[in-house]
Design a protein around this motif. Sequence first.
Motif, mmCIF file in Angstrom:
data_model
loop_
_atom_site.group_PDB
_atom_site.id
_atom_site.type_symbol
_atom_site.label_atom_id
_atom_site.label_comp_id
_atom_site.label_asym_id
_atom_site.label_seq_id
_atom_site.Cartn_x
_atom_site.Cartn_y
_atom_site.Cartn_z
ATOM 1 N N ASP A 119 27.857 74.705 26.773
ATOM 2 C CA ASP A 119 28.484 74.034 25.624
ATOM 3 C C ASP A 119 27.895 72.632 25.594
ATOM 4 O O ASP A 119 28.143 71.825 26.485
ATOM 5 C CB ASP A 119 30.002 74.026 25.882
ATOM 6 C CG ASP A 119 30.836 73.307 24.821
ATOM 7 O OD1 ASP A 119 30.398 72.255 24.312
ATOM 8 O OD2 ASP A 119 31.961 73.779 24.539
ATOM 9 N N ALA A 122 27.302 69.305 20.375
ATOM 10 C CA ALA A 122 28.623 69.220 19.747
ATOM 11 C C ALA A 122 28.934 67.900 19.038
ATOM 12 O O ALA A 122 29.921 67.243 19.334
ATOM 13 C CB ALA A 122 29.706 69.516 20.791
ATOM 14 N N PRO A 123 28.090 67.499 18.070
ATOM 15 C CA PRO A 123 28.426 66.288 17.312
ATOM 16 C C PRO A 123 29.589 66.564 16.360
ATOM 17 O O PRO A 123 29.996 67.719 16.182
ATOM 18 C CB PRO A 123 27.146 66.018 16.520
ATOM 19 C CG PRO A 123 26.505 67.353 16.370
ATOM 20 C CD PRO A 123 26.857 68.141 17.598
ATOM 21 N N ASN A 124 30.105 65.496 15.777
ATOM 22 C CA ASN A 124 31.198 65.664 14.818
ATOM 23 C C ASN A 124 30.635 65.642 13.410
ATOM 24 O O ASN A 124 29.766 64.827 13.090
ATOM 25 C CB ASN A 124 32.217 64.558 15.028
ATOM 26 C CG ASN A 124 32.791 64.635 16.431
ATOM 27 O OD1 ASN A 124 33.021 65.718 16.959
ATOM 28 N ND2 ASN A 124 32.985 63.485 17.048
ATOM 29 N N HIS A 133 25.024 61.120 21.334
ATOM 30 C CA HIS A 133 24.850 62.571 21.388
ATOM 31 C C HIS A 133 23.562 62.989 22.065
ATOM 32 O O HIS A 133 23.334 64.162 22.316
ATOM 33 C CB HIS A 133 24.880 63.158 19.981
ATOM 34 C CG HIS A 133 26.197 62.953 19.313
ATOM 35 N ND1 HIS A 133 26.371 62.124 18.243
ATOM 36 C CD2 HIS A 133 27.415 63.438 19.617
ATOM 37 C CE1 HIS A 133 27.637 62.117 17.892
ATOM 38 N NE2 HIS A 133 28.301 62.900 18.705
ATOM 39 N N GLY A 161 32.390 69.307 16.111
ATOM 40 C CA GLY A 161 33.708 68.796 15.706
ATOM 41 C C GLY A 161 33.800 68.820 14.189
ATOM 42 O O GLY A 161 33.522 67.839 13.526
ATOM 43 N N GLU A 258 34.881 73.688 15.926
ATOM 44 C CA GLU A 258 36.333 73.659 16.133
ATOM 45 C C GLU A 258 37.082 74.461 15.064
ATOM 46 O O GLU A 258 38.072 75.125 15.348
ATOM 47 C CB GLU A 258 36.820 72.207 16.162
ATOM 48 C CG GLU A 258 36.301 71.446 17.377
ATOM 49 C CD GLU A 258 36.833 70.009 17.447
ATOM 50 O OE1 GLU A 258 37.887 69.731 16.856
ATOM 51 O OE2 GLU A 258 36.166 69.187 18.094
ATOM 52 N N TYR A 311 42.446 68.714 19.760
ATOM 53 C CA TYR A 311 41.207 69.015 20.492
ATOM 54 C C TYR A 311 41.517 69.934 21.682
ATOM 55 O O TYR A 311 40.824 70.922 21.927
ATOM 56 C CB TYR A 311 40.663 67.654 20.959
ATOM 57 C CG TYR A 311 39.319 67.626 21.643
ATOM 58 C CD1 TYR A 311 38.195 68.217 21.074
ATOM 59 C CD2 TYR A 311 39.171 66.928 22.849
ATOM 60 C CE1 TYR A 311 36.960 68.129 21.705
ATOM 61 C CE2 TYR A 311 37.938 66.830 23.472
ATOM 62 C CZ TYR A 311 36.832 67.441 22.904
ATOM 63 O OH TYR A 311 35.613 67.343 23.523
ATOM 64 N N ASP A 315 40.206 73.705 22.468
ATOM 65 C CA ASP A 315 39.419 74.018 23.659
ATOM 66 C C ASP A 315 40.042 75.173 24.447
ATOM 67 O O ASP A 315 39.321 75.976 25.050
ATOM 68 C CB ASP A 315 39.249 72.769 24.541
ATOM 69 C CG ASP A 315 37.860 72.158 24.380
ATOM 70 O OD1 ASP A 315 36.912 72.903 24.048
ATOM 71 O OD2 ASP A 315 37.722 70.938 24.585
ATOM 72 N N TYR A 333 30.240 72.473 30.418
ATOM 73 C CA TYR A 333 30.460 71.581 29.288
ATOM 74 C C TYR A 333 29.667 70.307 29.545
ATOM 75 O O TYR A 333 29.996 69.555 30.462
ATOM 76 C CB TYR A 333 31.939 71.209 29.175
ATOM 77 C CG TYR A 333 32.877 72.372 28.905
ATOM 78 C CD1 TYR A 333 33.259 73.229 29.938
ATOM 79 C CD2 TYR A 333 33.398 72.590 27.630
ATOM 80 C CE1 TYR A 333 34.125 74.281 29.690
ATOM 81 C CE2 TYR A 333 34.271 73.642 27.379
ATOM 82 C CZ TYR A 333 34.626 74.482 28.408
ATOM 83 O OH TYR A 333 35.491 75.525 28.169
ATOM 84 N N VAL A 335 29.253 67.042 28.520
ATOM 85 C CA VAL A 335 30.015 66.095 27.687
ATOM 86 C C VAL A 335 30.183 64.783 28.462
ATOM 87 O O VAL A 335 30.354 64.786 29.685
ATOM 88 C CB VAL A 335 31.414 66.678 27.338
ATOM 89 C CG1 VAL A 335 32.170 65.750 26.393
ATOM 90 C CG2 VAL A 335 31.313 68.071 26.722
ATOM 91 N N GLN A 339 35.280 61.860 29.094
ATOM 92 C CA GLN A 339 36.249 62.928 28.778
ATOM 93 C C GLN A 339 36.697 63.669 30.044
ATOM 94 O O GLN A 339 37.233 64.779 29.965
ATOM 95 C CB GLN A 339 35.647 63.908 27.770
ATOM 96 C CG GLN A 339 35.443 63.257 26.412
ATOM 97 C CD GLN A 339 35.134 64.262 25.305
ATOM 98 O OE1 GLN A 339 35.547 65.416 25.346
ATOM 99 N NE2 GLN A 339 34.411 63.802 24.298
ATOM 100 N N PHE A 343 38.925 67.361 30.557
ATOM 101 C CA PHE A 343 38.432 68.603 31.153
ATOM 102 C C PHE A 343 39.211 68.990 32.400
ATOM 103 O O PHE A 343 39.429 70.170 32.650
ATOM 104 C CB PHE A 343 36.914 68.531 31.394
ATOM 105 C CG PHE A 343 36.145 68.661 30.108
ATOM 106 C CD1 PHE A 343 36.111 69.868 29.424
ATOM 107 C CD2 PHE A 343 35.502 67.567 29.540
ATOM 108 C CE1 PHE A 343 35.449 69.998 28.211
ATOM 109 C CE2 PHE A 343 34.830 67.684 28.333
ATOM 110 C CZ PHE A 343 34.803 68.899 27.663
#
Length: 572
Positions: A119, A122-124, A133, A161, A258, A311, A315, A333, A335, A339, A343
């Motif tokens: 994973d 994953a930008p928004n 990113h 996202g 998402e 979020y 997930d 992940y 990321v 975060q 997680f």
Amino acid sequence: MPTITQFLEEKASHALAAASGLTMPALVQATANAQFGDYQANGVMAAAKAKKMNPRELAQQVLAHLNPAEIPATWDIAGPGFINFRLDPAWLGKTLLAAALDERLGVERTSRSETIVVDFSAPNTAKQMHVGHIRSTIIGDALARIFRFLGHTVITDNHVGDWGTQFGMMIVGYRTMLDRAAYDRDPLAELERVYKVIQAQSKADSAVADRAREELAKLQKGDPDNIALWQEFTAVSRQAFERIYARLHVQFDHWLGESFYNPFLSQVVQDLQDKGLARPSEGAICVFFEDDPELAENPFLIQKQDGASLYATTDLATIKYRAETFHPDRVIYVVDSRQQLHFRQLFAAARRWGYTMALEHVGFGTILGEDGRPIKTREGEPIKLEALLDEAEERARAVVREKNPSLSDAEQEHIARVVGIGAVKYGDLLQNRTADYRFSWDKMLAFDGNTAPYLQYVYARIRSIFRRGELEHWRPEPGMVVRLEAPEELDLVKQMIRFADVLLEVERGSRPNVLVSFLYELATKFNMFYQAQPILKAAADIRPTRLLLCDVTARYLKTGLGLLGIETLEAM
Ligand code: ARG
């Protein structure tokens, strides 16, 4: 064929067991200093301690159980009881030739192949990708390539996202202040501009905020006009993201954003409640971890007071979906480390919920500017990824033009692209991923240093040797005689044969920087060989070996850089 470390570990552990009666690892690893041989077994001391023996004496007895006919090395004891191995040059020659004749350069596919979901990126949506990113995209892509090469089944998924409270504001902004001409030129940039203005307005003016909330509620209930707009935002974002991924040569098997999980969210919350894992708290719903000292203070919020999910809920739904659809052994992940708490909570909740696959947060640090603060534009904005890639190519073009003014524009352009993008990727992958690092164009683009241009240059130089000798079609022959004599030759081959171990180390810690260091050392050892030993002008009986060394070095460089998502050039 096991890797050289695995092979020596097996033999040395057997000998250690025979000598001590204990089943303990011999702990073989490559030595940091060639003075102590090539590989070193460190496990004798611990075994001696367990047996209350003198470690050097035990080491002597271990040596008596090593069979010289089986092990292509000589050995001795050093220090308090290390066993040092020196690889046999004839064996190195054979191994070099075997790698040369193997498409996979002597790296076996793993015998414990797993299904791994990666994973990453994953930008928004409705926002341009920015420098934040880049790390996820580059590290995630490299790991996916390396896992695949090792023989795992890899599934890459871009968890964009594409859902959230911001879309209420986006819709109001789009309807009230969109600049059509700007939107037609660069839709995503215009959406982002609109979003910033409307965000400020809704902070200052509660009427705007109320309208945004209404539009959000309509969107969530499936109002067709709002859904159509949201789909437009998604499509526009996707196009812009695809443009960047194409420049980076990054591909995904899935784009399950998402929003894909919306239909499952209420069921997830219900199920967690039914199982007694989540419960209401002040009108919201949380998973509590009272029996986990690390998380007892951090309940995981999965539904807000107003009934909205988060979020976290998405997930959780994603874990369930992936488990049922892909049956992964492992999900990683990639990321931002910030975060981390999310997680930890997510994985703890998933465990209690009954999911047993390995879940790993592969976190990374922040990119800092030259001033040591998170990198920003002069205006204090995050740097757009697209602008960053443009600048990388631009700067590379200037260097190429200076070094190679005689090349055609098209050639310069191509080289600039490969070098510029390669430099950005390499500059990131080189870092220990958990650390923050300072972004520096000069360091990244230097032709003499630990950089992509340096490695690409060494590769191109090797190819030019073959061109100069009119040997473009030179191939190693199965029966050829390999004669490794010069110390630089032996050093170079010893470096090459680490490759398989290096990839396994990358895999163990999800650390592409281990491969980066390997490649840099390989290029450096090649240069030492190249400076010390003639190749095309070598005597006829050793020239084939020298060419073999060149050819195989080039292939390790190309394969290794390829696993990092970095291209090579035949000439530059
Ligand atoms: N979109 C998120 C962000 O930009 C990253 C998502 C990472 N993946 C995940 N399954 N949470 O911060």
